[in-house]
Write an enzyme that holds these catalytic residues in place. Structure first.
Site, PDB file in Angstrom:
ATOM      1  N   GLU A  94       0.837  -0.952  -0.040  1.00  0.00           N
ATOM      2  CA  GLU A  94       0.133   0.060  -0.182  1.00  0.00           C
ATOM      3  C   GLU A  94       0.773   1.281  -0.080  1.00  0.00           C
ATOM      4  O   GLU A  94       1.549   1.402   0.996  1.00  0.00           O
ATOM      5  CB  GLU A  94      -1.036   0.251   1.341  1.00  0.00           C
ATOM      6  CG  GLU A  94      -1.831   1.588   1.418  1.00  0.00           C
ATOM      7  CD  GLU A  94      -2.393   1.357   2.837  1.00  0.00           C
ATOM      8  OE1 GLU A  94      -2.656   2.837   3.058  1.00  0.00           O
ATOM      9  OE2 GLU A  94      -2.513   0.423   3.532  1.00  0.00           O
TER      10      GLU A  94
ATOM     11  N   ARG B 188       0.310  10.291   0.287  1.00  0.00           N
ATOM     12  CA  ARG B 188       0.574  11.558   1.057  1.00  0.00           C
ATOM     13  C   ARG B 188       1.774  12.236   0.624  1.00  0.00           C
ATOM     14  O   ARG B 188       1.971  13.474   1.079  1.00  0.00           O
ATOM     15  CB  ARG B 188       1.064  10.800   2.471  1.00  0.00           C
ATOM     16  CG  ARG B 188       0.072  10.217   3.031  1.00  0.00           C
ATOM     17  CD  ARG B 188       0.540   9.827   4.391  1.00  0.00           C
ATOM     18  NE  ARG B 188      -0.392   8.724   5.364  1.00  0.00           N
ATOM     19  CZ  ARG B 188      -0.224   8.141   6.417  1.00  0.00           C
ATOM     20  NH1 ARG B 188       1.051   8.298   6.939  1.00  0.00           N
ATOM     21  NH2 ARG B 188      -1.106   7.288   6.947  1.00  0.00           N
TER      22      ARG B 188
ATOM     23  N   THR C 272      -4.565   6.382   1.408  1.00  0.00           N
ATOM     24  CA  THR C 272      -4.987   7.853   1.788  1.00  0.00           C
ATOM     25  C   THR C 272      -5.579   8.341   0.583  1.00  0.00           C
ATOM     26  O   THR C 272      -5.065   9.734   0.081  1.00  0.00           O
ATOM     27  CB  THR C 272      -3.660   8.530   2.352  1.00  0.00           C
ATOM     28  OG1 THR C 272      -2.853   7.647   3.011  1.00  0.00           O
ATOM     29  CG2 THR C 272      -3.944   9.529   3.166  1.00  0.00           C
TER      30      THR C 272
ATOM     31  N   LYS D 257     -11.529  -0.827   6.624  1.00  0.00           N
ATOM     32  CA  LYS D 257     -10.214  -0.447   7.412  1.00  0.00           C
ATOM     33  C   LYS D 257     -10.598   0.152   8.851  1.00  0.00           C
ATOM     34  O   LYS D 257     -11.257   1.323   8.943  1.00  0.00           O
ATOM     35  CB  LYS D 257      -9.293   0.464   6.699  1.00  0.00           C
ATOM     36  CG  LYS D 257      -8.092   1.179   7.181  1.00  0.00           C
ATOM     37  CD  LYS D 257      -7.368   2.287   6.156  1.00  0.00           C
ATOM     38  CE  LYS D 257      -6.074   2.769   6.874  1.00  0.00           C
ATOM     39  NZ  LYS D 257      -5.274   3.535   5.776  1.00  0.00           N
TER      40      LYS D 257
END
Length: 211
Positions: free
Chosen positions: A38, A42, A66, A126
């Site tokens: 993953e 960011r 994200t 999640k």
């Protein structure tokens, strides 16, 4: 894709500042026996990092984390990722991924958010930030009302080699996300051997509870 992801109990959560590190990092994960990653959206280099891994290592299950803006969602789909994740649950993002037949795992922290996820037909969610949101005890309580709905959680945030099996031992947890597997400093210092060993240690640890 969900079935494939459910076979992998540990997902490395990676922040890449320099796209040149993307492929060597992914190769270090593979060397440790981990074929899933993953890459969080960011940093400014996230898009290029994802694209490089996709091209060089098509055998990796490539995830983007994200994903919190429409532009990020589009970038992820255009790159051809295997799955996407987010810290929260945005209905527009969920629909964007579903319309394009790409697995999306939004973040939840409360019963209301879990039920919203269920309303979209989502079965993997999640749990974030796991440590700050009550950790194992919170997940045990959530398992009561929602285990019968077939929900599986991927807790992320505050996990480590020391506590990962506390989470994985829960029936409603299918995988855990860990940033300790390859820290920003280790990546910057190109400590690929260290990262490979951390992956091996985590996978060995996971076998204690998931076989």
């Amino acid at each position: 894709m969900l079935n494939e992801l459910l076979k992998r109990p540990v997902i490395p959560v990676i922040v890449i500042d320099d796209a040149n590190d993307a492929v060597p990092l992914a190769e270090a994960l593979l060397a440790g026996g981990m074929d899933v990653i993953e890459v969080t959206c960011r940093t400014a280099s996230a898009a290029e990092a994802l694209a490089r891994i996709k091209k060089a290592l098509p055998e990796m299950l490539l995830g983007a984390g994200t994903v919190v803006t429409p532009d990020q969602a589009k970038m992820c789909i255009d790159t051809g990722i295997s799955f996407g994740l987010a810290p929260g649950l945005n209905p527009d993002t969920v629909k964007y991924f579903q319309d394009r037949n790409t697995l999306f795992i939004p973040g939840v922290m409360t019963p209301s958010e879990i039920e919203q996820g269920l309303s979209f037909g989502l079965k993997m969610l999640k749990f974030f930030p796991a440590g700050a949101a009550g950790g194992v005890n919170m997940l045990k309580n959530l398992g009561g009302p929602y285990a019968s709905q077939g929900v599986q959680f991927c807790p992320t945030g505050g996990l480590s080699l020391d506590n990962m099996n506390d989470y994985l031992s829960l029936p409603i947890v299918s995988a855990i996300g860990g940033s300790w597997l390859a820290t920003k400093q280790q990546i910057a210092d190109k400590q690929w051997g260290v990262i490979t060993q951390q992956v091996k240690d985590a996978l060995a640890k996971a076998t204690e509870v998931v076989g």
